[in-house]
Each structure stands twice: as C-alpha cells, then as structure tokens.
Design an enzyme around this catalytic site. Structure first.
Site, short mmCIF file in Angstrom:
data_model
loop_
_atom_site.label_atom_id
_atom_site.label_comp_id
_atom_site.label_asym_id
_atom_site.label_seq_id
_atom_site.Cartn_x
_atom_site.Cartn_y
_atom_site.Cartn_z
CB CYS A 74 -0.87 -0.02 1.25
SG CYS A 74 -1.75 1.53 1.54
CB CYS A 186 -3.24 4.28 -5.25
SG CYS A 186 -4.50 3.39 -4.30
N1 DGL Z 1 -4.04 0.84 -1.71
C1 DGL Z 1 -3.60 1.96 -0.96
C2 DGL Z 1 -2.46 2.72 -1.59
O1 DGL Z 1 -1.69 2.15 -2.32
C3 DGL Z 1 -4.55 2.89 -0.30
C4 DGL Z 1 -5.97 2.92 -0.53
C5 DGL Z 1 -6.70 3.62 0.58
O2 DGL Z 1 -6.99 2.95 1.55
O3 DGL Z 1 -6.95 4.82 0.48
O4 DGL Z 1 -2.28 3.87 -1.32
#
Ligand code: DGL
Length: 270
Positions: A74, A186
């Site tokens: 993430c 993301c």
């Molecule tokens: N998948 C996450 C990222 O790469 C974040 C998504 C979220 O919870 O806002 O930032």
C-alpha cells in the site's frame, strides 16, 4: 528453512497483485494477505491516524502470524508509516514506492503523471522522490480517493464502460497534460491498469511497482541467486480482513486462488 509466512498488508484489496506475483514464485512457505477493512480507506486519513492504526495493526498481525517478512503493499501506508514500523518492530519489512524513477527513465517527452491517494500525493516523500529521480520531468499529480472506493466495491462486477467512467476525470487531466508515462501510485489502481492503458492510448506507458517489489521480496527471502518462477508452482495462503467480511472478499480471494480465512481475530492462524 523457516516456515514463518510472508504477510501482505493493505487497507483492502490493493495488495493482491503483489501477493499474486510472489505466490507464483515462492513455494516453500505460506503467504498471508491482510485487508485492513476496519480502517479502509487510508488515503483520506490524517497522518497521525495512519501512524497509530498501522502500529496497532502490526501488533495484531505479528501476534497472530509471526511473519518472517511483512510487505506493506500500500503506497499510503508505506509513505506514511514504513519508517516508524521498521523502527518499532524487528520484523523485516518491504514497502512499495510509486514508480517515479522508472517512469522518468522511460518518458521520452519528459512529462509524467502520478495518480495516487490524496495522502500520498500531498506527502513530502513523493515530492522527494520526484526531486531525486524526475527533476528533468514535468510531473502531473492527480489525487483520486474516489477511485480507491470504486475498486474496493465494484471491481468484480464493473463492466468496461463503468471502469472507463470511473477513470474518466483523471484520464482527461493526463491527456490535457500531454504525459507519455503514468505512475499508478496507489496499489488499488493496478486493477485498472488495462483501463488506463486503453483510454490513454499506446503512446502512454502505465507503470506500477509489482515486479520491482516482488523481486525485492525474493531477494530477502531467497537471495540474489534466485532464478525466478517455476512454472505451475505456487504457495499456500490465507486471506483475512480486519473487520468487514462478506461475499466480495470471499469471491476476490477465490479469484486469486487464496483460501478465505474470514476475520483477523486473536484466534486466526494459518
Ligand atoms: N491501496 C492503498 C495505496 O496504495 C490505499 C488505498 C486507501 O486505503 O486509500 O495507497
């Protein structure tokens, strides 16, 4: 060799492409995927909140699974909390970094786009990454927290038209900016990689960090001499969520071929 698992962590489903990449290349230990649905989404939360939820979650997952390695799959979590988590816990951790460096290297027009959560776009870490690796580029950032929610709820059912509509605002911004490389900053957006590539056209490279991070995981687990995939193999795994459970997560884990373990409770074990 130790059988302690490799654990992947995200606010939701975004880390699954990283899990999948590693799953087909590591056979001698289990993998665990934790979707922190209790705190989803991370990308619109204040820094202090993300730091404290990350610390609390790390305690829970280390207690439950005693992982050999934690992959923060993430960007928001990595940008905000990786250094704190590394200093607080002895478990080795790998973070994900928006692929700004490869994008800058591959952009011929020296115009690149970055799409990520608001928290990642605003963080000084991304600004430093751009200053270090893309100072010769014009960089066009776009924060899209709504798209994270779209992936988390609709990705299994949405048809191409719905996906195109979900990406329309950012795509129009990037077309206007004239980029020829787009960084998916993301992990949720990796699920829309083909949609972005289709809408932006063949002249725009769409980049994520899955392979780079996957190779780093292999290096830490196996060493530099690892030669890569063995066709047909895969490791055993478990998919758990920290709060919400239901048909969406069950279906998604089954699509990735991971056993669905339900809730991350104090009793859940591999
Ligand atoms: N998948 C996450 C990222 O790469 C974040 C998504 C979220 O919870 O806002 O930032």
């Amino acid at each position: 060799m130790s059988k302690r698992p490799v654990l992947f962590l995200d606010s939701g489903v975004g880390g699954l492409p990283y899990y999948e990449w590693v799953m087909h290349r590591v056979y001698d230990r289990s993998l665990v995927y934790v979707a922190d649905t209790e705190h989803f989404p991370y990308g619109d939360k204040p820094v202090e909140t993300i730091l404290s939820l990350a610390e609390e979650l790390a305690v829970r997952i280390i207690e439950s699974f005693d992982p050999a390695l934690i992959v923060l799959s993430c960007n928001t979590l990595s940008v905000i909390a990786l250094s704190m988590l590394r200093s607080r816990f002895p478990v080795p951790m790998v973070g994900v970094v928006p692929a700004v460096k490869p994008a800058a290297a591959r952009s011929e027009k020296k115009r690149i786009g970055v799409i990520a959560t608001k928290r990642t776009i605003e963080d000084v870490y991304l600004k430093q990454l751009i200053a270090e690796f893309a100072s010769d580029c014009s960089v066009h950032p776009f924060a899209d927290n709504g798209l994270v929610g779209f992936v988390e709820t609709r990705i299994l059912e949405a048809d191409e038209e719905e996906k195109n509509n979900a990406c329309a605002a950012s795509v129009s911004y990037f077309k206007e900016a004239g980029i020829d490389a787009l960084v998916l900053g993301c992990t949720h957006f990796i699920f829309l990689k083909n949609t972005f590539a289709g809408l932006l056209g063949g002249g725009v490279k769409v980049l994520d960090s899955v392979e780079g991070v996957g190779r780093q995981v292999l290096r830490l687990l196996i060493g530099d001499d690892h030669t890569g995939a063995e066709p047909g193999g895969r490791s055993a795994g478990l998919f758990v969520t920290s709060a919400e459970k239901g048909p969406f997560y069950r279906s998604l884990s089954s699509r990735f071929g991971i056993e669905y373990g339900g809730l991350l409770t104090s009793g859940v074990r591999l």
